[in-house]
Design an enzyme around this catalytic site. Structure first.
Site, PDB file in Angstrom:
ATOM      1  N   HIS A  89      19.731  -5.255 -64.775  1.00 48.51           N
ATOM      2  CA  HIS A  89      18.678  -5.772 -63.897  1.00 48.51           C
ATOM      3  C   HIS A  89      19.202  -6.242 -62.538  1.00 48.51           C
ATOM      4  O   HIS A  89      18.433  -6.773 -61.737  1.00 48.51           O
ATOM      5  CB  HIS A  89      17.895  -6.914 -64.566  1.00 48.51           C
ATOM      6  CG  HIS A  89      17.078  -6.496 -65.738  1.00 48.51           C
ATOM      7  ND1 HIS A  89      16.012  -7.234 -66.210  1.00 48.51           N
ATOM      8  CD2 HIS A  89      17.160  -5.428 -66.555  1.00 48.51           C
ATOM      9  CE1 HIS A  89      15.483  -6.636 -67.261  1.00 48.51           C
ATOM     10  NE2 HIS A  89      16.178  -5.533 -67.489  1.00 48.51           N
ATOM     11  N   HIS A 106      14.812   2.884 -74.780  1.00 50.93           N
ATOM     12  CA  HIS A 106      13.778   3.031 -73.748  1.00 50.93           C
ATOM     13  C   HIS A 106      14.382   3.686 -72.521  1.00 50.93           C
ATOM     14  O   HIS A 106      15.565   3.527 -72.218  1.00 50.93           O
ATOM     15  CB  HIS A 106      13.142   1.681 -73.388  1.00 50.93           C
ATOM     16  CG  HIS A 106      14.086   0.672 -72.774  1.00 50.93           C
ATOM     17  ND1 HIS A 106      14.308   0.587 -71.422  1.00 50.93           N
ATOM     18  CD2 HIS A 106      14.856  -0.285 -73.331  1.00 50.93           C
ATOM     19  CE1 HIS A 106      15.164  -0.395 -71.170  1.00 50.93           C
ATOM     20  NE2 HIS A 106      15.523  -0.934 -72.310  1.00 50.93           N
ATOM     21  N   GLU A 110       9.370  -0.767 -72.423  1.00 48.46           N
ATOM     22  CA  GLU A 110      10.135  -1.918 -72.893  1.00 48.46           C
ATOM     23  C   GLU A 110      10.277  -2.971 -71.818  1.00 48.46           C
ATOM     24  O   GLU A 110      10.243  -4.169 -72.095  1.00 48.46           O
ATOM     25  CB  GLU A 110      11.512  -1.453 -73.382  1.00 48.46           C
ATOM     26  CG  GLU A 110      12.234  -2.455 -74.285  1.00 48.46           C
ATOM     27  CD  GLU A 110      13.035  -3.492 -73.526  1.00 48.46           C
ATOM     28  OE1 GLU A 110      13.440  -4.499 -74.153  1.00 48.46           O
ATOM     29  OE2 GLU A 110      13.270  -3.326 -72.299  1.00 48.46           O
ATOM     30  N   GLU A 111      10.464  -2.538 -70.574  1.00 44.74           N
ATOM     31  CA  GLU A 111      10.646  -3.472 -69.475  1.00 44.74           C
ATOM     32  C   GLU A 111       9.325  -3.997 -68.924  1.00 44.74           C
ATOM     33  O   GLU A 111       9.326  -4.857 -68.045  1.00 44.74           O
ATOM     34  CB  GLU A 111      11.429  -2.799 -68.335  1.00 44.74           C
ATOM     35  CG  GLU A 111      12.810  -2.303 -68.714  1.00 44.74           C
ATOM     36  CD  GLU A 111      13.812  -3.415 -68.986  1.00 44.74           C
ATOM     37  OE1 GLU A 111      13.401  -4.592 -69.027  1.00 44.74           O
ATOM     38  OE2 GLU A 111      15.000  -3.108 -69.170  1.00 44.74           O
ATOM     39  N   ASP A 157      12.474   3.463 -69.523  1.00 49.94           N
ATOM     40  CA  ASP A 157      11.934   2.770 -68.356  1.00 49.94           C
ATOM     41  C   ASP A 157      12.933   1.735 -67.853  1.00 49.94           C
ATOM     42  O   ASP A 157      13.764   1.216 -68.604  1.00 49.94           O
ATOM     43  CB  ASP A 157      10.584   2.128 -68.662  1.00 49.94           C
ATOM     44  CG  ASP A 157      10.657   1.053 -69.731  1.00 49.94           C
ATOM     45  OD1 ASP A 157      11.305   1.293 -70.768  1.00 49.94           O
ATOM     46  OD2 ASP A 157      10.054  -0.030 -69.545  1.00 49.94           O
ATOM     47  N   ASP A 180      21.194  -0.633 -68.839  1.00 47.80           N
ATOM     48  CA  ASP A 180      19.976  -1.073 -69.535  1.00 47.80           C
ATOM     49  C   ASP A 180      18.836  -0.088 -69.261  1.00 47.80           C
ATOM     50  O   ASP A 180      18.060  -0.264 -68.340  1.00 47.80           O
ATOM     51  CB  ASP A 180      19.594  -2.467 -69.063  1.00 47.80           C
ATOM     52  CG  ASP A 180      18.460  -3.066 -69.870  1.00 47.80           C
ATOM     53  OD1 ASP A 180      18.135  -2.516 -70.942  1.00 47.80           O
ATOM     54  OD2 ASP A 180      17.883  -4.081 -69.436  1.00 47.80           O
TER      55      ASP A 180
END
EC number: 3.5.1.18
Length: 400
Positions: free
Chosen positions: A368, A83, A150-151, A85, A116
């Protein structure tokens, strides 16, 4: 009408560090594409891939753009998934560098999505491009399955992209998902499964009243304590060969009562269960309802509901493909990775319905977080590991 020519890239897409920096500079906070998929489209199209970018919608959610790219027409079809995003940066002032700057300093690439998972995806793209350049006649096909959701709620992303691709006749044989699976070093672990997730909302009803006249009231907190204790009294299971025991965690407990002399009318709790392959969401919900029913008897008035979930437990059974991934990691790092099912959920939960899927990616210490970053050494190692995996995978296909 001819598609206008794109300007040449100002970096080498076979360099995973440069590609990571370029992707970080695309502010693709869910659900915004931010230029990240357009960049991948540019890179892959220039190397012979047929690229499509379907947009999916659903009531109450934002439209999400996705990317599917394939080179080759024959089986087997090896899929790289990921991903572009990212989660919001939070307080920008708390960052020591521009979160969308992609700064390269002291052996680290900095920015939102560095680990990530723009770094992992970039390393895998670079590895595939190098493999195809070195092996233009390799048997089979390679595809990229990349989402921008995805997030977020994961409604208009991979789950729909898989269905879209399958409806067009795409048949996947194996998949590598580049999530940041390693806790400390690139030799730590690969993920061969994931736990499921089920959220429950419990309400206990009482009767509001004056604390000085308890016989005229019914305190729901006592009932809530009784029910939560029953849920926690006995382990849900003892774990399985590849999974830890399922665990229930109460995440919210509230009565909404600012007064000290009033018995509240209701008590509410929210809990989340990360469950292993002993359970399905349905069987687990039934077990929770049974425990509540037995604990409540006729003494506690309560209501229980469960949020819809698409996060189910799954396992990619250890076998030739899992061993091939582990072999590639071991050769490049000198240590064989553990086979793990720990952590949260990922889009692998959707992919597993179409083909065996293994997750392996960078060290995820800062995912994150403020000042997210990824080590250059990790990106280079992941590129080599992915290249070695592809070489072994398609060598087997050539032999057969």
């Amino acid at each position: 009408m001819d598609t206008p020519a794109r300007p040449p890239l100002n970096f080498d897409p076979l360099d995973p560090v440069a590609l990571t920096q370029a992707l970080i500079r695309c502010p693709s906070v869910t659900p915004h594409e931010g230029g990240a998929l357009a960049l991948l489209d540019h890179v892959l199209s220039a190397h012979g891939y047929v690229v499509e970018r379907p947009v999916f919608s659903a009531p109450g959610t934002a439209d999400v753009e996705n990317l599917y790219a394939r080179i080759g027409t024959q089986a087997p079809l090896f899929v790289i998934a990921g991903h572009t995003d990212v989660v919001p940066v939070g307080d920008t002032a708390a960052w020591t560098r521009d979160p969308f700057g992609g700064a390269l300093e002291e052996g680290m690439v900095h920015g939102r999505g560095a680990c990530d998972m723009k770094g992992g995806l970039s390393a895998m793209v670079a590895a595939v491009l190098r493999f195809r350049r070195e092996n233009p006649d390799a048997p089979g096909s390679i595809a990229f399955l990349v989402t921008g959701d995805e997030e977020g709620p994961a409604v208009n992303g991979t789950v729909k992209l898989l269905d879209w691709a399958h409806g067009r006749g795409e048949r996947f044989d194996h998949c590598l998902l580049g999530e940041p699976t390693n806790p400390a070093t690139m030799s730590d672990m690969i993920k061969i499964g994931r736990r499921g997730s089920l959220t429950g909302r419990l309400t206990v009803n009482g009767k509001q009243g004056h604390v000085g006249y308890p016989h005229l009231a019914d305190n729901p907190i006592r009932g809530m304590v009784r029910l939560l204790a029953a849920l926690d009294a006995t382990p849900l299971d003892a774990g399985t060969q590849h999974f830890d025991p399922s665990n229930l965690e109460v995440t919210t407990l509230d009565v909404g009562n600012p007064a000290t002399n009033v018995v509240p009318a209701q008590a509410k709790a929210v809990f989340n269960i990360r469950f292993n392959d002993v359970w399905t969401p349905e069987t687990l919900a039934a077990e929770i309802e049974r425990r509540l029913r037995e604990a409540a008897g006729n003494a506690v008035r309560y209501e229980i509901s469960f949020e819809p979930t698409n996060a189910v437990a799954f396992l990619t059974q250890p076998g030739p493909f899992v061993a091939m991934v582990a072999d590639a990691v071991e050769v490049e790092t000198g240590q064989r990775p553990a086979l793990s099912t720990t952590g949260g959920t990922s889009d692998a939960r959707f992919i597993k319905s179409y083909c065996p899927v293994v997750e392996y990616g960078p060290v995820g210490k800062t995912m994150h977080q403020v000042n997210e970053s990824v080590a250059v050494a990790d990106l280079l190692a992941l590129e080599r590991i992915t290249h070695r995996l592809l070489t072994a995978y398609f060598a087997v296909q050539h032999e057969t």
